[in-house]
Design an enzyme around this catalytic site. Structure first.
Site, short mmCIF file in Angstrom:
data_model
loop_
_atom_site.label_atom_id
_atom_site.label_comp_id
_atom_site.label_asym_id
_atom_site.label_seq_id
_atom_site.Cartn_x
_atom_site.Cartn_y
_atom_site.Cartn_z
N GLU A 514 -25.06 -3.68 -33.56
CA GLU A 514 -25.69 -3.27 -34.83
C GLU A 514 -25.93 -4.47 -35.74
OE1 GLU A 514 -27.04 -0.56 -34.82
OE2 GLU A 514 -25.92 0.51 -33.28
N ASP A 578 -28.21 -5.88 -27.62
CA ASP A 578 -27.19 -5.82 -26.57
C ASP A 578 -26.72 -7.23 -26.19
OD1 ASP A 578 -27.16 -3.09 -26.35
OD2 ASP A 578 -28.40 -2.99 -24.55
ZN LIG Z 1 -29.58 -0.45 -31.24
#
Ligand SMILES: [Zn+2]
Length: 674
Positions: A514, A578
């Site tokens: 995030e 990621d």
């Molecule tokens: Zn995301």
């Protein structure tokens, strides 16, 4: 209604997927026993980390997909179920929040009553559509349908101004189609054509259930398909919609109205309950030109058919059984591959979460998430923020000027953990124990008005876009905040009984993911206060783009089925998050481990356990239909590639598992943005 424009999630439970239905409560934990030790981690790490789990967890028949997120959702749903069963018992002692969620749930569960009541609660709106006498009256009718949550013609809501995030303005966007995305109408491969044909048949059947004769229903379905196809042609595609500049067109109300002069805009604004405003964001102006063409070209009869279809479609899940079953047949079976519909109680728990989410979530948070949970998570967030700060400072490709701006932005990110500080007050919604459909319409209207009320008001930074039991997380670039609902702060993401390596590979990666969204191809275009403003030097922006293109190319090579590859540009933001997220979570773990004993646990080093924990949160089986739907519409890569795509780019992984150069998880060309 969610914020419609930018809002980056950890993953997406496809709006069409049917969450959760195993009969036994799952053991939702990191599990060394779930590995496939016959696989070579350097050849296919996902198989190594998840192989045992994948084999032991076939997809339940009422699911399109089954993964570890779904397992946890299932467990949260059990908790919600217990809360609602208790709340539904009529007793004098119930507080007002308990009464509302209890009565909503009880009404939803009364399937016999619902069938007996038929379409009574929908009838006034069906009659309004039947009584549409001329196109001038369309605006008032569309306003009414928007208020009760029916997506017709276009979407209307509010949002922060892209260039002045402190201001909330009205926002008009493309909309009005029934298939999951505009490309479903436009692609010419056989699979897409087949889905379209079946969609037309589905619409015809729904119209017949409303009482139309087959011939008439068939003609209506064809007319609706023609109209929706024209709206789809006027819509912006998903990849372009990731570009904030393409979605920001602040226009004076008059200039906006001139795009669709055939629509009575002032009548619409008054009927929709919007406060007066002078200007708005027309997200994609061309759409409103295309809409105007249709307003002129389409007959009144076809508009009536189109509006009727969307009204019934929007409410189908809570109509009598024949509608529910026909709706599932297309949107469940055909589009996602699920074989049977979920048990009613699971659906009713989810509807209560969707409509009265903070009332139900309040009870959930009281049961599951203490003050301690909030503090523990906050400490991890701070550790990972520190790592991201160091990571940015160490980048070889970024100039000191841009690094300084990035540090300011990182510093400004607000952390929201668990649940909101103040709970939404739903007390103005009338919930009746014998009117599930009416409850739904009234709850939708409450929500729509809530978004209207924001126009011209200061931004509410404390508000959440997700309910507390949600197994997900998000970064909001216009708020510049990260949000972690209580629902995800549990095993397998966070497990108090397990070692740091596992927790940093789980929730640590979620936090890193995030945070990195603030600096992905989309997030990087917003500044510390959430304004769309370029804070990059030209050379650094170019360096960023080169590195992002490497990632886009890497992921575009991944395929889920013949003719269905991952779209590297659609998934670029998520893949960037990621890759960055795993890197900074590992950095934070190394800081914690420094000067400590590093015992192997279960035969694995801390670094190995970190990567295994990361791999295992993504263990997932998925039906081919759902996988095809996903690569077309989901900005997240399929689970397998979220794992293998990342570890291929990490020398830390190759070192942890002693992989040799040139093995599949150690490619010659790897990518790195952050
Ligand atoms: Zn995301």
């Amino acid at each position: 209604m969610l914020k419609t424009v930018f809002f980056t999630l950890l993953w997406i439970a496809s709006a069409l997927a049917q969450p959760a239905a195993s009969s036994k409560p799952p053991s939702v934990r990191f599990d060394i026993g779930a590995l496939d030790k016959s696989a070579d981690p350097c050849v296919d790490f996902y198989q190594f980390a998840c192989g045992g789990w994948l084999k032991a967890n076939p997809i339940p028949s009422d699911q399109a997909r089954w993964g570890r997120f779904d397992e946890l959702m299932d467990r949260n749903r059990e908790t919600l179920h217990a809360i609602l069963e208790e709340a539904a018992k009529p007793s004098a002692g119930r507080d007002s929040v308990t009464r509302q969620i209890g009565d909503y749930y009880a009404a939803c569960m009364d399937e016999k009553g619902l069938d007996a009541r038929g379409l009574a609660s929908l009838e006034p709106d069906l009659a309004r559509i039947r009584d549409l006498k001329d196109k001038a009256a369309l605006a008032g009718l569309v306003a009414r349908l928007h208020r009760i949550g029916v997506d017709v013609l276009f979407q209307f809501s509010s949002g922060q101004d892209f260039k002045d995030s402190g201001e909330v303005i009205a926002q008009a966007d493309q909309g009005g189609i029934g298939l999951p995305d505009r490309d479903y109408y436009l692609k010419d491969d056989p699979k897409s054509a087949e889905l379209r044909d079946k969609y037309v048949v589905h619409m015809q059947r729904m119209m017949q259930l409303l009482g139309e004769k087959p011939e008439r229903a068939k003609a209506d379905a064809a007319a609706i398909m023609r109209l929706e196809t024209e709206l789809a042609k006027g819509s912006l595609d998903l990849v372009s919609r990731r570009d904030p500049e393409k979605q920001y067109h602040r226009l004076g109300a008059k200039d906006f109205a001139a795009l669709s002069p055939s629509f009575a805009w002032s009548q619409y604004y008054a009927a929709v309950g919007a406060p007066e405003f002078q200007s708005l964001n027309a997200v994609w102006p061309d759409f409103f030109k295309a809409l105007d063409t249709q307003l002129r070209a389409t007959s009144l009869e076809d508009w009536r058919a189109y509006l009727t279809w969307h009204l019934v479609h929007a409410q189908a899940r809570i109509l009598p059984a024949a509608f529910v079953s026909e709706n599932f047949d297309y949107f469940g079976k055909t589009l996602t591959g699920a074989k049977e519909i979920r048990p009613r109680w699971k659906r009713c728990v989810d509807f209560t979460d969707a409509e009265l989410g903070e009332a139900l979530g309040r009870k959930f948070a009281e049961r599951t998430f203490g003050k301690q949970g909030k503090e523990r998570t906050l400490a991890m967030v701070q550790a990972i923020e520190k790592s991201l700060g160091e990571d940015i400072q160490q980048l070889s490709w970024m100039s000191p000027a841009t690094k300084q701006q990035a540090a300011i932005k990182l510093q400004a990110i607000a952390n929201k953990i668990g649940y909101p500080d103040t709970w939404r007050d739903y007390s103005s919604i009338t919930i009746k124990r014998d009117d599930p459909l009416g409850n739904d319409l009234r709850a939708n209207e409450f929500d729509f008005q809530r978004w209207m009320n924001k126009i011209g008001k200061p931004v509410d930074r404390a508000e959440w876009q997700m309910t507390p039991p949600t197994v997900n997380a998000y970064y909001d670039p216009q708020m510049n905040n990260i949000n972690f609902p209580a629902g995800i702060l549990q095993p397998p993401f966070f497990d108090n009984d397990l070692d740091d390596a596992v927790n940093f590979g789980g929730v640590g990666m979620v936090i890193g993911h995030e945070l990195t969204h603030g600096f992905d191809d989309q997030g990087r275009q917003f500044d510390a206060v959430g304004n769309l403003k370029d804070w990059w030097t030209e050379a650094d922006a170019k360096e960023f783009e080169t590195r992002a293109t490497c990632l886009a190319d890497e992921y575009s090579k991944f395929s889920v089925a013949p003719g269905a590859n991952v779209n590297g540009r659609l998934t670029l933001g998520e893949n960037t998050a990621d890759n960055g997220g795993v890197r900074v979570a590992l950095m934070a773990l190394e800081t914690v481990l420094a000067n400590r004993q590093r015992p192997e646990i279960g035969g694995f080093t801390p670094e190995q356990r970190f990567f295994l924990a990361y791999g295992q949160i993504w263990c997932e089986n998925e039906r081919e239909e759902a996988a095809r739907l996903s690569v077309q519409t989901n900005p997240h890569s399929p689970a397998r590639f979220r794992v293998n795509g990342v570890v291929q780019n990490m020398p830390e992984f190759q070192k942890a598992f002693s992989c040799k150069a040139g093995q599949p998880m150690t490619p010659v060309n790897s990518c790195r943005v952050w």
